[in-house]
Motif scaffolding. Sequence first.
Motif, PDB file in Angstrom:
ATOM      1  N   ALA A 208       0.831  -1.208   0.000  1.00 51.77           N
ATOM      2  CA  ALA A 208       0.000   0.000   0.000  1.00 51.77           C
ATOM      3  C   ALA A 208       0.858   1.248   0.000  1.00 51.77           C
ATOM      4  N   TRP A 209       0.220   2.331  -0.389  1.00 57.05           N
ATOM      5  CA  TRP A 209       0.803   3.663  -0.273  1.00 57.05           C
ATOM      6  C   TRP A 209      -0.045   4.491   0.688  1.00 57.05           C
ATOM      7  N   PHE A 210       0.630   5.198   1.562  1.00 61.31           N
ATOM      8  CA  PHE A 210       0.007   6.173   2.444  1.00 61.31           C
ATOM      9  C   PHE A 210       0.736   7.494   2.253  1.00 61.31           C
TER      10      PHE A 210
ATOM     11  N   ILE B  67      -2.812  -2.688  -2.969  1.00 62.74           N
ATOM     12  CA  ILE B  67      -2.929  -3.770  -3.932  1.00 62.74           C
ATOM     13  C   ILE B  67      -2.671  -5.087  -3.229  1.00 62.74           C
ATOM     14  N   SER B  68      -3.542  -6.037  -3.460  1.00 57.04           N
ATOM     15  CA  SER B  68      -3.403  -7.338  -2.815  1.00 57.04           C
ATOM     16  C   SER B  68      -2.375  -8.192  -3.535  1.00 57.04           C
ATOM     17  N   ARG B  69      -2.068  -9.329  -2.948  1.00 55.95           N
ATOM     18  CA  ARG B  69      -1.138 -10.269  -3.596  1.00 55.95           C
ATOM     19  C   ARG B  69      -1.691 -10.726  -4.944  1.00 55.95           C
TER      20      ARG B  69
ATOM     21  N   VAL C  60       4.502  13.615   2.277  1.00 62.63           N
ATOM     22  CA  VAL C  60       5.489  12.546   2.269  1.00 62.63           C
ATOM     23  C   VAL C  60       4.727  11.250   1.992  1.00 62.63           C
ATOM     24  N   TYR C  61       5.187  10.499   1.009  1.00 63.45           N
ATOM     25  CA  TYR C  61       4.532   9.267   0.610  1.00 63.45           C
ATOM     26  C   TYR C  61       5.312   8.069   1.148  1.00 63.45           C
ATOM     27  N   TYR C  62       4.571   7.152   1.774  1.00 66.32           N
ATOM     28  CA  TYR C  62       5.164   5.963   2.370  1.00 66.32           C
ATOM     29  C   TYR C  62       4.603   4.710   1.723  1.00 66.32           C
ATOM     30  N   CYS C  63       5.453   3.727   1.480  1.00 68.45           N
ATOM     31  CA  CYS C  63       4.940   2.429   1.078  1.00 68.45           C
ATOM     32  C   CYS C  63       4.939   1.509   2.299  1.00 68.45           C
ATOM     33  N   ALA C  64       4.054   0.538   2.262  1.00 68.34           N
ATOM     34  CA  ALA C  64       3.883  -0.360   3.394  1.00 68.34           C
ATOM     35  C   ALA C  64       3.549  -1.755   2.903  1.00 68.34           C
TER      36      ALA C  64
ATOM     37  N   VAL D 125      -6.834  -6.602   1.167  1.00 69.74           N
ATOM     38  CA  VAL D 125      -6.273  -5.258   1.185  1.00 69.74           C
ATOM     39  C   VAL D 125      -6.924  -4.525   2.353  1.00 69.74           C
ATOM     40  N   SER D 126      -6.286  -3.469   2.807  1.00 66.52           N
ATOM     41  CA  SER D 126      -6.838  -2.696   3.909  1.00 66.52           C
ATOM     42  C   SER D 126      -6.457  -1.236   3.755  1.00 66.52           C
TER      43      SER D 126
END
Length: 127
Positions: A35-37, A51-53, A92-96, A107-108
């Motif tokens: 995900a991106w936050f 995005i799911s697996r 600021v964009y974070y991936c998780a 997905v959540s």
Amino acid sequence: QVQLVESGGGLVQAGNSLTLSCATSRRTFSPYAMAWFRQAPGKERDFVAAISRSGITDYADSVKGRFTISRASSKNTLYLQMNSLKSEDTAVYYCAAGGGAYGASWVSRGSTEYDFWGQGTQVTVST
């Protein structure tokens, strides 16, 4: 050690495009949804896209139709294509990565559901 490394941020004019990347290892990438936050100054960290697996995607209403999340398994990399950027996209964009205990379609939108985080990359949209 799990590492997520974002890149691709920068300064861009409103209306233009930018693509963010999040590189990781196969051990992190394959078993997890991604995900991106984003977090703007003085605000909470907000969900952007996930995005799911299995490739199921979900988007925040504010970016739907403008942003596209994708994952390249061959490169263990997550992407966020951002089009028609607006000043309110500045953050600021974070991936998780997370959801390893759940099914391939999981997905959540909840940040607490994700176990691993990158250090973030700054996106600034000028008007």
